[in-house]
Each structure stands twice: as structure tokens, then as C-alpha cells.
Design a protein around this motif. Structure first.
Motif, short mmCIF file in Angstrom:
data_model
loop_
_atom_site.label_atom_id
_atom_site.label_comp_id
_atom_site.label_asym_id
_atom_site.label_seq_id
_atom_site.Cartn_x
_atom_site.Cartn_y
_atom_site.Cartn_z
N THR A 1 0.87 -1.25 0.01
CA THR A 1 -0.11 -0.02 0.06
C THR A 1 0.73 1.25 0.10
O THR A 1 0.36 2.41 -0.45
N MET A 2 2.11 1.03 0.22
CA MET A 2 2.90 2.43 0.14
C MET A 2 3.37 2.78 -1.00
O MET A 2 3.62 3.97 -1.32
N MET A 3 3.07 2.00 -2.16
CA MET A 3 3.39 2.20 -3.27
C MET A 3 2.00 2.97 -4.14
O MET A 3 2.33 3.36 -5.20
N ILE A 4 0.95 3.13 -3.40
CA ILE A 4 -0.18 3.81 -4.06
C ILE A 4 0.00 5.01 -3.53
O ILE A 4 -0.13 5.48 -2.36
N PRO A 5 -0.20 6.10 -4.46
CA PRO A 5 -0.08 7.45 -4.17
C PRO A 5 -1.42 7.68 -3.52
O PRO A 5 -2.56 7.27 -3.60
N GLN B 1 -2.95 10.63 -3.72
CA GLN B 1 -4.24 10.87 -4.71
C GLN B 1 -4.99 9.98 -5.16
O GLN B 1 -6.15 10.19 -5.97
N VAL B 2 -4.58 8.72 -5.46
CA VAL B 2 -5.47 7.66 -6.25
C VAL B 2 -6.50 7.14 -5.02
O VAL B 2 -7.75 6.98 -5.70
N THR B 3 -6.40 7.37 -3.94
CA THR B 3 -7.42 6.98 -3.06
C THR B 3 -8.12 7.90 -2.43
O THR B 3 -9.02 7.87 -1.58
N MET B 4 -7.79 9.28 -2.92
CA MET B 4 -8.54 10.22 -2.29
C MET B 4 -9.94 10.39 -2.64
O MET B 4 -10.87 10.69 -1.74
N ILE B 5 -10.54 10.26 -3.92
CA ILE B 5 -11.76 10.32 -4.28
C ILE B 5 -12.63 9.12 -3.46
O ILE B 5 -13.58 9.61 -2.74
N PRO B 6 -12.06 8.04 -3.43
CA PRO B 6 -12.83 6.92 -2.80
C PRO B 6 -13.01 7.13 -1.18
O PRO B 6 -13.90 7.04 -0.75
N THR B 7 -12.00 7.65 -0.81
CA THR B 7 -11.89 7.97 0.84
C THR B 7 -13.04 9.19 0.88
O THR B 7 -13.77 9.12 1.80
N TYR B 8 -12.97 9.97 0.23
CA TYR B 8 -13.99 11.27 0.40
C TYR B 8 -15.43 10.41 0.16
O TYR B 8 -16.40 11.10 1.17
N LEU B 9 -15.64 9.96 -0.75
CA LEU B 9 -17.13 9.28 -0.86
C LEU B 9 -17.52 8.46 0.29
O LEU B 9 -18.70 8.42 0.87
N ILE B 10 -16.53 7.44 0.79
CA ILE B 10 -16.67 6.74 1.83
C ILE B 10 -17.03 7.85 3.15
O ILE B 10 -18.18 7.47 3.87
#
Length: 293
Positions: free
Chosen positions: A133-137, A139-148
Motif C-alpha cells: 500500500t506504500m506504493m499507492i499514491p 491522490q489515487v485513494t483520495m476520491i474513494p476516501t472522500y465518498l466513504i
């Protein structure tokens, strides 16, 4: 042959050579110290320039040629930040976010302890997934996190700002590496004495993990204190902004007042420097004992 068994004329002849070698070593050490001192001065100059500029009047901050030390120091712009520009609220918000982030230290310590001292099926694969998971930026997870967070009503809240950074894979890795160095015999002795896993973790493992806790405390503080993009995305009201967002807003609002901008930057930077200086010994010890190069 020992020195005391040599003829006196040999001993006398050797003394100047030893003295010359010592002088060369001393000169080399002085040269290295001088180079390090120059490098430290060059590195710290921007920091001192920021601090001194924060207490300069505007006329001195824009003077040509510039000078480092203020001639007539004033706290006008520091007071202006907290009385007019609402930096007091930004500071409180940032402190709350950092304190919530400290809760994640306990979770990361438990995860690191589990990976370090427990044997279970799939442990290595699970740990590799955590590290991956350290290799995932971010910014990639920002939108899904916001929706959750939006689905559970945590947008525009300080909890929503702090929650995504509560646990990090890097923190779990550090705890796991450090806790692997704790002798298993100590834990076995505690279990023989009747201590449960929770008691062994709280009474033995955590007290022995002081250095790595200090490291993670500083890293968590810096991450929460400097967080900018995520608070800007999730905070819908200015009353929920953190210091970093407020400083960016200040740079957009004030373009010709270097003293005010430097005062805002000093409010951001000085606490981090003070915290690092206070925990410096523990940070070095924690990195050394965790095997991190």
C-alpha cells in the motif's frame, strides 16, 4: 619491542614523528569541523531569516539591501495573525487533528506487535500487502476516501480530516522491525507469571518501545501538522481549515507583506523544529535499533 626497552636515542627520534602525526590528525579534524560548521550555517540560514523576518517591520522586510537582524523588532504581525486572520482557530484545528492522529500510534503498535511476535497462517503475505500500500499514491485513494466519509457524514469535520491518516503502512513497518528485537524470553516469562497478551503488550512491550514511539510521535506530528491537500478537499468551511491551508490562503490574500507571510510560516515551522530537537536522541536511537538505514 615495547617503547621502554628501546634505546633512549630511538625514543627521542620517534617523538617528533608522533607529534607530527597528531598535528596532522588535529588539522584534519579541524578542517572537517569547519566544513560541517559552514554547511550547518548555510542550511540554517533560511530558518533564521524566516524567524527574524517575522518580527521585522514591513519597511525593514522590503529594504534594499536586506539585513538579517531586525533593527526595530515588533510582534505586530504575529498578533495580527491571531486577532484578525483567524489563525487561532486554524491552530486549534491543527492541534485537534494531530491529537486524533496520536490515537493511531496505539493501533500501529498493536499491528507491528502482531506481525513481529505472533505466528499465524498468511502472516508474511499479509505484511507484504500492507507494505504494498506504500506504493499507492495518496491522490489515487483520495476520491474513494472522500465518498466513504461523505456517506457516513464525516466530511467537513476534524475527525474526517484525521481519520484517513490514522494508520500508515510505514508506521506498522517501523513498529514491526523494532518489536522484532524484543527478546521472546521476556514475553514468555510474563506469560508464565500469568500475564495475558494485553497485559504483556501494555506493561512490557510498549515501555520497551520508547525509542520507536518517539520516532512515530514526531512523524505523526509532522504529517498532521503539515497536511494540506486532504484538509483542503474535505473542509467545506473556512472554520475547519488547518494551519497549512490557512497559510496558503494567506499567501493568496497578502502578496506585498513579507513580514506577515514570514510570521505565518514561523508559526508553522517553529513547533516542528522544537519537537524534533526535543526528541532527536530518541529518533536516532529508534532508527538505529529498528534496523532502518
Amino acid at each position: 619491542m615495547r617503547a621502554e626497552t628501546l634505546p633512549p636515542e630511538v625514543v627521542v627520534a620517534r617523538q617528533p614523528a608522533v607529534a607530527r602525526r597528531r598535528r596532522r590528525v588535529d588539522r584534519g579534524k579541524l578542517l572537517v569541523d569547519a566544513l560541517l560548521l559552514v554547511g550547518a550555517a548555510a542550511t540554517s540560514l533560511p530558518f533564521f531569516w524566516m524567524v527574524f523576518s517575522a518580527v521585522k517591520p514591513r519597511s525593514e522586510a522590503t529594504a534594499v539591501p536586506p539585513h538579517l537582524l531586525p533593527q526595530e523588532p515588533t510582534w505586530e504581525y504575529v498578533r495580527y495573525l491571531f486577532t484578525t486572520l483567524d489563525f487561532g482557530r486554524y491552530l486549534v484545528n491543527t492541534v485537534v487533528v494531530v491529537l486524533i492522529g496520536f490515537v493511531g500510534l496505539f493501533f500501529m503498535a498493536m499491528a507491528g506487535y502482531g506481525f513481529a511476535k505472533f505466528r499465524f497462517r498468511g502472516r508474511t503475505a499479509m505484511f507484504m500487502v500492507v507494505l504494498a500500500t506504500m506504493m499507492i499514491p495518496v491522490q489515487v485513494t483520495m476520491i474513494p476516501t472522500y465518498l466513504i466519509l461523505n456517506s457516513v457524514g464525516l466530511t467537513n469535520t476534524l475527525v474526517g480530516i484525521a481519520l484517513p491518516t490514522l494508520v500508515s503502512a510505514f508506521g506498522i513497518f517501523l513498529f514491526r522491525e523494532f518489536m522484532s528485537t524484543i527478546p521472546d524470553e521476556v514475553l514468555e516469562a510474563a506469560r508464565i507469571d500469568g500475564a495475558g497478551e494485553a497485559r504483556a503488550f501494555l506493561s512490557i512491550v510498549l515501555p520497551m518501545s520508547g525509542p520507536i514511539l518517539a520516532v512515530q510521535t514526531v512523524l505523526t506530528f509532522i504529517a498532521g501538522w503539515n497536511s494540506f491537500l486532504w484538509p483542503l478537499v474535505i473542509a467545506g468551511e473556512q472554520s475547519k481549515y488547518t494551519l497549512s491551508v490557512g497559510l496558503a490562503l494567506l499567501n493568496q490574500q497578502v502578496a506585498t507583506n513579507p513580514s506577515l507571510q514570514m510570521a505565518g510560516a514561523a508559526v508553522m515551522v517553529v513547533p516542528i523544529v522544537v519537537l524534533f530537537v526535543f526528541f532527536q536522541r530518541y529518533i536516532v536511537q529508534g532508527f538505529t535499533m529498528s534496523g532502518l538505514k
